[in-house]
Motif scaffolding. Structure first.
Motif, PDB file in Angstrom:
ATOM      1  N   VAL A  97       0.867  -1.185   0.000  1.00 38.53           N
ATOM      2  CA  VAL A  97       0.000   0.000   0.000  1.00 38.53           C
ATOM      3  C   VAL A  97       0.899   1.228   0.000  1.00 38.53           C
ATOM      4  CG1 VAL A  97      -1.621   1.375   1.378  1.00 38.53           C
ATOM      5  CG2 VAL A  97      -1.965  -1.087   1.117  1.00 38.53           C
ATOM      6  N   VAL A  98       0.674   2.097  -0.976  1.00 37.11           N
ATOM      7  CA  VAL A  98       1.473   3.312  -1.119  1.00 37.11           C
ATOM      8  C   VAL A  98       0.563   4.505  -0.878  1.00 37.11           C
ATOM      9  CG1 VAL A  98       2.979   4.645  -2.635  1.00 37.11           C
ATOM     10  CG2 VAL A  98       2.918   2.138  -2.820  1.00 37.11           C
ATOM     11  N   GLY A  99       0.840   5.258   0.180  1.00 36.07           N
ATOM     12  CA  GLY A  99      -0.067   6.320   0.588  1.00 36.07           C
ATOM     13  C   GLY A  99       0.499   7.706   0.376  1.00 36.07           C
ATOM     14  N   PHE A 100      -0.396   8.617  -0.045  1.00 33.01           N
ATOM     15  CA  PHE A 100      -0.010  10.004  -0.305  1.00 33.01           C
ATOM     16  C   PHE A 100      -0.749  10.986   0.604  1.00 33.01           C
ATOM     17  CE2 PHE A 100       0.913   7.509  -4.007  1.00 33.01           C
ATOM     18  CZ  PHE A 100       2.135   7.993  -4.442  1.00 33.01           C
ATOM     19  N   GLY A 101      -1.400  10.462   1.642  1.00 35.17           N
ATOM     20  CA  GLY A 101      -2.072  11.327   2.599  1.00 35.17           C
ATOM     21  C   GLY A 101      -3.511  11.606   2.222  1.00 35.17           C
ATOM     22  N   GLY A 102      -4.154  12.451   3.030  1.00 32.31           N
ATOM     23  CA  GLY A 102      -5.572  12.719   2.846  1.00 32.31           C
ATOM     24  C   GLY A 102      -6.400  11.782   3.703  1.00 32.31           C
ATOM     25  N   VAL A 110      -4.201   1.515   8.343  1.00 38.91           N
ATOM     26  CA  VAL A 110      -4.592   0.591   9.412  1.00 38.91           C
ATOM     27  C   VAL A 110      -4.946  -0.774   8.833  1.00 38.91           C
ATOM     28  CG1 VAL A 110      -6.268   0.150  11.253  1.00 38.91           C
ATOM     29  CG2 VAL A 110      -5.360   2.465  10.916  1.00 38.91           C
ATOM     30  N   ALA A 111      -5.669  -0.765   7.710  1.00 39.46           N
ATOM     31  CA  ALA A 111      -6.043  -2.027   7.068  1.00 39.46           C
ATOM     32  C   ALA A 111      -4.810  -2.804   6.627  1.00 39.46           C
ATOM     33  CB  ALA A 111      -6.947  -1.749   5.862  1.00 39.46           C
ATOM     34  N   ALA A 112      -3.843  -2.105   6.032  1.00 42.34           N
ATOM     35  CA  ALA A 112      -2.625  -2.769   5.570  1.00 42.34           C
ATOM     36  C   ALA A 112      -1.855  -3.367   6.741  1.00 42.34           C
ATOM     37  CB  ALA A 112      -1.749  -1.773   4.812  1.00 42.34           C
ATOM     38  N   LYS A 113      -1.799  -2.636   7.844  1.00 38.66           N
ATOM     39  CA  LYS A 113      -1.100  -3.159   9.017  1.00 38.66           C
ATOM     40  C   LYS A 113      -1.751  -4.452   9.508  1.00 38.66           C
ATOM     41  CE  LYS A 113       0.143  -2.066  13.781  1.00 38.66           C
ATOM     42  NZ  LYS A 113      -0.050  -1.156  14.933  1.00 38.66           N
ATOM     43  N   ARG A 114      -3.072  -4.472   9.549  1.00 40.50           N
ATOM     44  CA  ARG A 114      -3.777  -5.654  10.046  1.00 40.50           C
ATOM     45  C   ARG A 114      -3.660  -6.826   9.085  1.00 40.50           C
ATOM     46  NH1 ARG A 114      -9.180  -2.670  12.631  1.00 40.50           N
ATOM     47  NH2 ARG A 114      -8.016  -1.573  14.275  1.00 40.50           N
ATOM     48  N   GLU A 115      -3.507  -6.520   7.794  1.00 42.74           N
ATOM     49  CA  GLU A 115      -3.341  -7.577   6.795  1.00 42.74           C
ATOM     50  C   GLU A 115      -1.876  -7.951   6.593  1.00 42.74           C
ATOM     51  OE1 GLU A 115      -5.710  -9.356   5.091  1.00 42.74           O
ATOM     52  OE2 GLU A 115      -7.138  -8.366   6.453  1.00 42.74           O
TER      53      GLU A 115
END
Length: 358
Positions: A97-102, A110-115
């Motif tokens: 998961v690559v996040g750019f904020g917002g 959070v979902a990526a951490k749990r998965e």
């Protein structure tokens, strides 16, 4: 084959770097799959599908900033959004998961951490937003646009820039760009822009200073934005437009800029070496003034407060600055020292490094 989920939305500051990275990943490998996560209301709802990228959506969830009904409801809404993203991650076998904020990014982190899926974050502003602050606590890696950005455990990568902007570093058709806007090919040109919606104070000051600028032999390309009450004008030495779809042409046409200090604007101008007077947006959390620290330190720009940017300032300070060709040339070279042309490659290398650990 790698499956990427890129998340970020709401504003151009989140969506544009997402699209730039998405395009680079798709161009690099036809076998890899790139998906985007956003909302149905944000800018991403239009721009992501237009780019040919599948958009997965969740509900828009602004963080509650004061007590009230939304503060009570928010935890349940957030949990629902996290559950939905976890479903997306499993369904599409997401590798990173690559996040750019917002707002949309926090549930994705959070979902990526749990998965147990790695997270890579890009923070555009020198002052990080809430979502990226949260995600950075457990991200595998994070990249920042500005060297001076106050965000722990990050690697400086710069801003992912569109190819059309990067191309200006090696080939800039100044005369052709000015012709595109109906401007004279051999006259000192000032670019004024306040962002997509415009900046009322900048617009008013430039409108009141038209005679001063004309008398000084300075032609103006003025982008007034979508919210401005001013009308478009096309005159030999003054071109006022509401939007510019090809910002690279506006940059190529200009010798100097007056602008707000959004992260993308500062990054683009610096990378190309366009010296500027930045007038940071005076409302909000003040992140725009922090975006300027690197280029100001390098000597590639100057700044003035919104309240001080007046016709008198244009007469006493801006016009003399624009008349000093030696200073403009020095500022241009200094801006390049603060700027980064390969932000896209740097950030993708960070993503690749995280994936290589799996």
């Amino acid at each position: 084959m790698t499956n990427y989920l890129l998340t970020g939305g709401g504003t151009a500051g989140h969506v544009n770097p997402l699209l730039t990275i998405a395009g680079a990943l798709i161009s690099r490998s036809a076998q890899d799959r790139v998906l985007a996560l956003g909302t149905k209301e944000g800018l991403e709802s239009r721009l992501v599908p237009e780019a040919g990228i599948e958009l997965l959506t969740i509900e828009k969830l602004p963080f509650p900033r004061r007590p009230g009904i939304w503060a009570i409801v928010f935890p349940f809404k957030f949990a629902s959004a996290v559950s939905k993203v976890r479903g997306y991650i499993r369904k599409h076998s997401i590798d990173v998961v690559v996040g750019f904020g917002g707002y949309v990014s926090a549930p994705a982190y959070v979902a990526a951490k749990r998965e147990k899926v790695p997270i890579v974050i890009h923070e555009a502003n020198a002052l990080p937003g809430i979502a990226n602050k949260v995600g950075n606590r457990f991200a595998s890696a994070a990249g920042k646009t500005f060297r001076s950005a106050n965000m722990a455990n990050t690697e400086f990568v710069g801003m992912p820039l569109r190819e059309s902007i990067v191309a200006l570093a090696t080939k800039k058709d100044v005369a052709g760009a000015r012709k595109h806007f109906g401007l004279k090919p051999d006259q000192l040109t000032l670019l004024v822009t306040g962002g997509s919606l415009g900046a009322r104070s900048l617009n008013q000051t430039i409108e009141s200073s038209r005679a001063l600028l004309s008398a000084a032999g300075i032609q103006v390309l003025h982008i007034i934005g979508g919210a401005s009450e001013l009308e478009e004008i096309s005159e030999p030495e003054f071109r006022r437009v509401r939007y510019v779809d090809q910002m690279e042409l506006a940059i190529a046409a200009s010798d100097f800029a007056v602008s707000r200090a959004g992260a993308a604007t500062v990054s683009e101008f610096s990378a190309i070496g366009l010296p500027a007077l930045y007038v940071p947006y005076p409302v909000g959390n003040g992140e725009q003034k922090f975006n300027l620290q690197d280029v100001l330190a390098a000597g590639g720009a100057v700044t003035v407060s919104d309240s001080e940017f007046t016709p008198d300032y244009v007469r006493s300070t801006l016009i003399p600055m624009l008349s000093d060709t030696k200073r403009l040339a020095e500022m241009s070279e200094s801006a390049k020292q603060a700027g980064v042309l390969d932000g896209t490659e740097r950030f993708i290398a960070l993503i690749d490094e995280v994936l290589s650990r799996r």
